[in-house]
Design a protein around this motif. Structure first.
Motif, mmCIF file in Angstrom:
data_model
loop_
_atom_site.group_PDB
_atom_site.id
_atom_site.type_symbol
_atom_site.label_atom_id
_atom_site.label_comp_id
_atom_site.label_asym_id
_atom_site.label_seq_id
_atom_site.Cartn_x
_atom_site.Cartn_y
_atom_site.Cartn_z
ATOM 1 N N GLY A 1 -6.958 16.074 2.404
ATOM 2 C CA GLY A 1 -5.620 15.830 2.948
ATOM 3 C C GLY A 1 -5.341 14.349 3.130
ATOM 4 O O GLY A 1 -4.277 13.843 2.755
ATOM 5 N N THR A 2 -6.302 13.631 3.692
ATOM 6 C CA THR A 2 -6.152 12.192 3.905
ATOM 7 C C THR A 2 -5.984 11.461 2.584
ATOM 8 O O THR A 2 -5.094 10.606 2.436
ATOM 9 C CB THR A 2 -7.369 11.632 4.658
ATOM 10 O OG1 THR A 2 -7.462 12.276 5.932
ATOM 11 C CG2 THR A 2 -7.271 10.132 4.846
ATOM 12 N N ALA A 3 -6.835 11.765 1.614
ATOM 13 C CA ALA A 3 -6.760 11.097 0.318
ATOM 14 C C ALA A 3 -5.429 11.391 -0.379
ATOM 15 O O ALA A 3 -4.784 10.477 -0.905
ATOM 16 C CB ALA A 3 -7.935 11.517 -0.568
ATOM 17 N N LEU A 4 -5.016 12.652 -0.376
ATOM 18 C CA LEU A 4 -3.758 13.003 -1.052
ATOM 19 C C LEU A 4 -2.546 12.390 -0.361
ATOM 20 O O LEU A 4 -1.620 11.912 -1.027
ATOM 21 C CB LEU A 4 -3.611 14.522 -1.152
ATOM 22 C CG LEU A 4 -4.534 15.194 -2.162
ATOM 23 C CD1 LEU A 4 -4.408 16.715 -2.080
ATOM 24 C CD2 LEU A 4 -4.247 14.711 -3.570
ATOM 25 N N ILE A 5 -2.537 12.376 0.965
ATOM 26 C CA ILE A 5 -1.422 11.754 1.689
ATOM 27 C C ILE A 5 -1.392 10.251 1.407
ATOM 28 O O ILE A 5 -0.320 9.658 1.259
ATOM 29 C CB ILE A 5 -1.507 12.045 3.201
ATOM 30 C CG1 ILE A 5 -1.049 13.480 3.482
ATOM 31 C CG2 ILE A 5 -0.684 11.054 4.014
ATOM 32 C CD1 ILE A 5 0.412 13.763 3.172
ATOM 33 N N GLY A 6 -2.562 9.633 1.313
ATOM 34 C CA GLY A 6 -2.607 8.213 0.964
ATOM 35 C C GLY A 6 -1.993 7.941 -0.396
ATOM 36 O O GLY A 6 -1.199 7.004 -0.565
ATOM 37 N N VAL A 7 -2.333 8.775 -1.369
ATOM 38 C CA VAL A 7 -1.786 8.619 -2.720
ATOM 39 C C VAL A 7 -0.281 8.902 -2.724
ATOM 40 O O VAL A 7 0.500 8.160 -3.333
ATOM 41 C CB VAL A 7 -2.527 9.544 -3.716
ATOM 42 C CG1 VAL A 7 -1.828 9.584 -5.065
ATOM 43 C CG2 VAL A 7 -3.976 9.090 -3.868
ATOM 44 N N ILE A 8 0.132 9.950 -2.028
ATOM 45 C CA ILE A 8 1.569 10.279 -1.954
ATOM 46 C C ILE A 8 2.335 9.148 -1.287
ATOM 47 O O ILE A 8 3.436 8.780 -1.724
ATOM 48 C CB ILE A 8 1.777 11.619 -1.220
ATOM 49 C CG1 ILE A 8 1.268 12.770 -2.094
ATOM 50 C CG2 ILE A 8 3.245 11.826 -0.854
ATOM 51 C CD1 ILE A 8 1.160 14.107 -1.370
#
Length: 107
Positions: free
Chosen positions: A66-73
Motif C-alpha cells: 500500500g505504501t509503495a503503490l500510494i507513493g507511486v500514485i
C-alpha cells in the motif's frame, strides 16, 4: 482464499487513501464518505486474510505494498516531488515486503 482477501484489503486501502486525498481535509462530502467506506472494507478484508496468513506477513504486505503503490500514485497522478532518495526508499519498502514473504520459506 487468504491471498484474495489480502489483495482486496490492499485495493480497498488504496481506494480509501485516495479518497482521503481527494476529500480536501473533509471539505468534500462524497470522497469523505467513501474514505470511511473503503477503510471499513480494507480492515474487514484484512481480518479475513489473517485467518489464513500469518499476521506479520499479511500486515507487512498490506502496509508495504500500500505504501509503495500510494507513493507511486502520488508521483504519477498528484505530481508529488520525486528524487533518488524517494525512489530508493520505495524500492527498499518493496524489498522488505519480498524479504518478509520469503522468510516463510525458511521455517
Amino acid at each position: 482464499m487468504g491471498w484474495l482477501y489480502l489483495s482486496l484489503a490492499i485495493l480497498f486501502e488504496l481506494s480509501g487513501t485516495l479518497c482521503m486525498k481527494l476529500s480536501g481535509g473533509f471539505q468534500k462530502l462524497l470522497p469523505s464518505i467513501l474514505m470511511f467506506f473503503f477503510y471499513i472494507l480494507a480492515f474487514s478484508s484484512l481480518t479475513f486474510a489473517l485467518k489464513k496468513i500469518e499476521i506479520g506477513i499479511a500486515y507487512a504486505i498490506w502496509s508495504g505494498v500500500g505504501t509503495a503503490l500510494i507513493g507511486v500514485i502520488g508521483i504519477l497522478y498528484f505530481n508529488e516531488s520525486v528524487n533518488v532518495l524517494k525512489i530508493g526508499s520505495l524500492l527498499l519498502v518493496i524489498l522488505g515486503v519480498v524479504g518478509l514473504n520469503a522468510s516463510s520459506l525458511f521455517r
